[in-house]
Design a protein around this motif. Sequence first.
Motif, PDB file in Angstrom:
ATOM      1  N   UNK A 155      13.680  -0.676 -18.005  1.00  0.00           N
ATOM      2  CA  UNK A 155      12.442   0.083 -17.828  1.00  0.00           C
ATOM      3  C   UNK A 155      11.218  -0.835 -17.881  1.00  0.00           C
ATOM      4  N   UNK A 156      11.225  -1.774 -18.822  1.00  0.00           N
ATOM      5  CA  UNK A 156      10.093  -2.706 -18.950  1.00  0.00           C
ATOM      6  C   UNK A 156       9.981  -3.582 -17.707  1.00  0.00           C
ATOM      7  N   UNK A 157      11.109  -4.059 -17.228  1.00  0.00           N
ATOM      8  CA  UNK A 157      11.083  -4.909 -16.035  1.00  0.00           C
ATOM      9  C   UNK A 157      10.637  -4.095 -14.819  1.00  0.00           C
ATOM     10  N   UNK A 158      11.121  -2.865 -14.710  1.00  0.00           N
ATOM     11  CA  UNK A 158      10.728  -2.008 -13.589  1.00  0.00           C
ATOM     12  C   UNK A 158       9.223  -1.750 -13.635  1.00  0.00           C
ATOM     13  N   UNK A 159       8.699  -1.562 -14.829  1.00  0.00           N
ATOM     14  CA  UNK A 159       7.261  -1.349 -14.989  1.00  0.00           C
ATOM     15  C   UNK A 159       6.478  -2.582 -14.519  1.00  0.00           C
ATOM     16  N   UNK A 160       6.959  -3.752 -14.885  1.00  0.00           N
ATOM     17  CA  UNK A 160       6.310  -5.007 -14.461  1.00  0.00           C
ATOM     18  C   UNK A 160       6.366  -5.146 -12.945  1.00  0.00           C
ATOM     19  N   UNK A 161       7.516  -4.878 -12.370  1.00  0.00           N
ATOM     20  CA  UNK A 161       7.658  -4.986 -10.915  1.00  0.00           C
ATOM     21  C   UNK A 161       6.747  -3.989 -10.203  1.00  0.00           C
ATOM     22  N   UNK A 162       6.691  -2.764 -10.707  1.00  0.00           N
ATOM     23  CA  UNK A 162       5.802  -1.758 -10.114  1.00  0.00           C
ATOM     24  C   UNK A 162       4.349  -2.201 -10.197  1.00  0.00           C
ATOM     25  N   UNK A 163       3.976  -2.731 -11.361  1.00  0.00           N
ATOM     26  CA  UNK A 163       2.598  -3.188 -11.539  1.00  0.00           C
ATOM     27  C   UNK A 163       2.272  -4.314 -10.545  1.00  0.00           C
ATOM     28  N   UNK A 164       3.163  -5.288 -10.420  1.00  0.00           N
ATOM     29  CA  UNK A 164       2.931  -6.392  -9.488  1.00  0.00           C
ATOM     30  C   UNK A 164       2.744  -5.882  -8.067  1.00  0.00           C
ATOM     31  N   UNK A 165       3.593  -4.962  -7.661  1.00  0.00           N
ATOM     32  CA  UNK A 165       3.480  -4.422  -6.304  1.00  0.00           C
ATOM     33  C   UNK A 165       2.178  -3.661  -6.121  1.00  0.00           C
ATOM     34  N   UNK A 166       1.827  -2.837  -7.091  1.00  0.00           N
ATOM     35  CA  UNK A 166       0.596  -2.045  -6.981  1.00  0.00           C
ATOM     36  C   UNK A 166      -0.652  -2.906  -7.089  1.00  0.00           C
ATOM     37  N   UNK A 167      -0.696  -3.762  -8.099  1.00  0.00           N
ATOM     38  CA  UNK A 167      -1.914  -4.525  -8.382  1.00  0.00           C
ATOM     39  C   UNK A 167      -2.199  -5.577  -7.325  1.00  0.00           C
ATOM     40  N   UNK A 168      -1.139  -6.231  -6.872  1.00  0.00           N
ATOM     41  CA  UNK A 168      -1.315  -7.336  -5.922  1.00  0.00           C
ATOM     42  C   UNK A 168      -0.977  -6.946  -4.489  1.00  0.00           C
ATOM     43  N   UNK A 169      -0.484  -5.753  -4.292  1.00  0.00           N
ATOM     44  CA  UNK A 169      -0.136  -5.324  -2.945  1.00  0.00           C
ATOM     45  C   UNK A 169       1.051  -6.073  -2.375  1.00  0.00           C
ATOM     46  N   UNK A 170       2.030  -6.366  -3.228  1.00  0.00           N
ATOM     47  CA  UNK A 170       3.202  -7.110  -2.770  1.00  0.00           C
ATOM     48  C   UNK A 170       4.179  -6.195  -2.059  1.00  0.00           C
ATOM     49  N   UNK A 171       4.735  -6.689  -0.965  1.00  0.00           N
ATOM     50  CA  UNK A 171       5.829  -5.962  -0.336  1.00  0.00           C
ATOM     51  C   UNK A 171       7.128  -6.380  -1.036  1.00  0.00           C
TER      52      UNK A 171
END
Length: 132
Positions: free
Chosen positions: A21-37
């Motif tokens: 869950x923590x890793x998924x949260x980090x990945x979601x944040x990276x995608x949202x915050x930085x606009x990563x595909x």
Amino acid sequence: SDAELKKVVTVNPTLLGYSVEAMASTFDWLQDRLGLDATQLKTMVVRHSRQMARSVESMESNCDWMQRRLDLDAKQLKKLVMGRPSVLGYSIDAMVLRLEWLQRRLDLDDAQLKKVFLLKPALLTYSVEDNL
């Protein structure tokens, strides 16, 4: 792939101790915050797995500070972080010291300083005493 997973775990075995869950949260944040595909996120995870162990709050604080201090738009922030993901974990105080020293030493205005760091994000990582 299995080879990529092995590489990530070999480089940063402590990731095995984090919850999914923590890793998924980090990945979601990276995608949202930085606009990563998905491909860019995969690159970050595989090549820069140490950054994945940072708290979202810490990474957010660094992103906010860099955007304010260097007057970066979202695209520029993404370029800076993708060029040097380790900036997500740097001490803001250390980055302030490096920016102020470089700006003063080279007599740069804010726009010139921004340009320098977009061209060479690694400068945020250099030691003032040893490398600058």
